[in-house]
Design an enzyme around this catalytic site. Structure first.
Site, mmCIF file in Angstrom:
data_model
loop_
_atom_site.group_PDB
_atom_site.id
_atom_site.type_symbol
_atom_site.label_atom_id
_atom_site.label_comp_id
_atom_site.label_asym_id
_atom_site.label_seq_id
_atom_site.Cartn_x
_atom_site.Cartn_y
_atom_site.Cartn_z
ATOM 1 C CG ASP A 97 -4.046 3.057 1.564
ATOM 2 O OD1 ASP A 97 -5.149 2.054 1.924
ATOM 3 O OD2 ASP A 97 -3.236 2.644 1.230
ATOM 4 C CG HIS A 123 0.641 -12.069 -5.487
ATOM 5 N ND1 HIS A 123 1.591 -11.546 -7.126
ATOM 6 C CD2 HIS A 123 0.134 -11.098 -4.981
ATOM 7 C CE1 HIS A 123 2.207 -9.985 -6.116
ATOM 8 N NE2 HIS A 123 1.673 -9.717 -5.271
ATOM 9 N N GLY A 161 -7.616 -11.497 -0.744
ATOM 10 C CA GLY A 161 -7.845 -9.844 -1.432
ATOM 11 C C GLY A 161 -8.701 -10.343 -2.526
ATOM 12 C CG HIS A 198 -2.021 -0.779 0.772
ATOM 13 N ND1 HIS A 198 -3.152 0.010 1.060
ATOM 14 C CD2 HIS A 198 -2.209 -2.072 0.847
ATOM 15 C CE1 HIS A 198 -4.186 -0.785 0.586
ATOM 16 N NE2 HIS A 198 -3.760 -3.087 0.620
ATOM 17 C CD GLU A 205 5.106 -3.498 -11.266
ATOM 18 O OE1 GLU A 205 5.407 -2.446 -10.190
ATOM 19 O OE2 GLU A 205 5.178 -4.396 -10.783
ATOM 20 C CD GLN A 236 -2.973 -11.933 -3.212
ATOM 21 O OE1 GLN A 236 -2.815 -13.035 -3.710
ATOM 22 N NE2 GLN A 236 -2.211 -10.749 -2.714
ATOM 23 C CG HIS A 239 -14.134 -3.825 -1.695
ATOM 24 N ND1 HIS A 239 -14.649 -4.282 -0.485
ATOM 25 C CD2 HIS A 239 -12.987 -4.021 -1.870
ATOM 26 C CE1 HIS A 239 -13.546 -4.945 -0.183
ATOM 27 N NE2 HIS A 239 -13.173 -4.363 -1.540
#
Length: 454
Positions: free
Chosen positions: A115, A348, A371, A17, A356, A373, A146
């Protein structure tokens, strides 16, 4: 005389983060000057030490905040226990450090850039009567999921457990290929009482009050999701940091330089690059399966692996594969992925890694763990079609061979490479002079400059 702005930057010091938040701040600092704007970066000492390196900008100063560990005690608990201690210490730890920064600079903080997880920043900003800019470090699809938590819960109550696995989120714009089983666990009712889930749900309630929500992404990756989220916030700003900002220099003689030199000697698109981020290591039986496939197939590979995980590899693996493989404790990932010898990225599916990989045009084999992923992995495979998952979701000998051959084959991998190169082009277009990321970056910079400290 120039107007001064003092931006208080509040980091969440776990996972990946804090680093992208600092990348954003560095980019903003470089585009302004110390006469226009200063940044006070608030983060735990451990995290600050990990992400600050070399020469910093004159208009960025780091401040350490208390991580919640009782004074005089050495922390020895889990990652999630450390997170709980930190959350228990907030927001008081930030308030204390902010007063110190205001006293040192002689300027009141004029804007909070934080954040997004730190939902209480909304209340802090309201009390100070300053703007709150929230930085979401993951993808737009996970933020959207979310934001629809209440509707997802309502839908889950109307279907039985058997339907749940494959039921799609057709009611969420841009996510008709996403299944309930792909969602981050914190969204699901059975995990709703965990500290992380509570924090994220509070964030969902506060974010619409923010002055702006910023993402490390580009609008064109998910136009339907982008447009839907734009309707929910005052300002929704996708800024593709990975290719908008330069990378820190790689010191000669370290593992970064060593692996880049090794890559130069490899054939075009032949290397399997493997990294599971800074937090997760697969189970030993999965590592054994992946290692066996690499060894028996003699796939050239570069594996970024923490030193303490190497002992989990099969005995003698390092020696037997030394002629065609390389393991390093750290790799400069963006530079590695840019290298033309890299043909596939086993990942992952953390958002930074996915972004990237897109920016470098490298297809992915996905092994998500927690999470967001799994959601990212599903987007990679089913929506963007720029990679594949593993049979059964874990590394097995047959499943891993199948995935590698699928990507590395000229025949089946061709469509995936075409798809990711198209997405790469959209990412590059977003940072051109008239691109969406460039325009959003300028809008954010103006917003920060227009906030005035008294």
């Amino acid at each position: 005389m120039a107007i001064h702005s003092h931006i208080g930057v509040l980091a969440f010091p776990f996972g990946s983060h804090a680093a992208p938040l600092l990348t954003l701040v560095r980019r903003l600092a470089a585009a302004s000057s110390s006469r226009d704007i200063i940044f006070s970066f608030f983060n735990t000492e451990k995290s600050n030490c990990a992400i600050f390196s070399g020469q910093e900008f004159d208009n960025i100063k780091a401040y350490d905040v208390w991580d919640g560990t009782p004074e005089g005690e050495a922390f020895s608990g889990s990652h999630f226990e450390a997170m709980q201690l930190f959350l228990n210490a907030t927001p008081g730890n930030f308030e204390k450090a902010m007063k110190e920064a205001e006293s040192e600079s002689g300027m009141k903080i004029s804007c909070l850039l934080t954040d997004a997880f730190l939902w209480f920043a909304c209340d802090m900003a309201e009390a100070r009567r300053v703007p709150w800019v929230a930085f979401w470090t993951a993808a737009s699809c996970s933020l959207s999921a979310h934001m629809y938590t209440d509707q997802i819960w309502s839908m889950l109550r109307s279907i039985d457990a058997a339907e749940r696995e494959e039921k799609a989120l057709a009611f969420v714009p841009g996510m008709s290929s996403i299944r309930f089983s792909d969602l981050p666990g914190e969204i699901l009712p059975e995990k709703s009482e965990s500290p992380l889930a509570i924090m994220i749900y509070k964030m969902v309630q506060k974010l619409p009050k923010s002055t702006a929500v910023v993402l490390n992404s580009f609008e064109e990756i998910d136009p339907l999701i982008t447009n839907d989220l734009k309707s929910k916030f005052q300002n929704f700003l996708n800024i593709h940091l990975s290719i908008l900002s330069g990378d820190p220099p790689i010191l000669s003689g370290d593992s970064g330089q060593e692996c880049l030199s090794w890559l130069k000697k490899q054939r075009h698109a032949s290397v399997v690059y493997i990294s599971f981020g800074t937090v997760t290591t697969p189970q030993p039986e999965e590592l054994a399966a992946l290692a066996e496939v690499l060894e028996t197939g003699e796939f050239p590979f570069l594996w970024s692996m923490r030193d303490n995980a190497k002992k989990l590899l099969p005995e003698g693996f390092l020696n037997r594969t030394s002629k065609f493989g390389m393991i390093v404790s750290w790799a400069p990932q963006p530079k590695v992925l840019e290298n033309p010898s890299v043909g596939v990225f086993i990942t992952h599916c953390g958002w930074n890694s996915v972004l990237e990989s897109i920016s470098s045009g490298v297809p992915m084999i996905c092994r998500p763990f927690f999470g967001d992923q799994s959601l990212n992995s599903r987007m990679v495979e089913a929506v963007w079609k720029i990679g594949v998952g593993l049979e059964g979701g874990v590394f097995t000998k047959n499943g891993t061979i199948e995935a590698l051959h699928y990507i590395m084959s000229n025949e089946t991998g061709k469509a995936i490479r075409e798809n990711i190169n198209k997405l790469k082009q959209k990412a590059e277009n977003s940072v051109k002079l008239d691109g969406s990321s460039t325009k959003n970056f300028k809008a954010l910079l103006e917003l920060l400059k227009s906030s005035t400290g008294v």
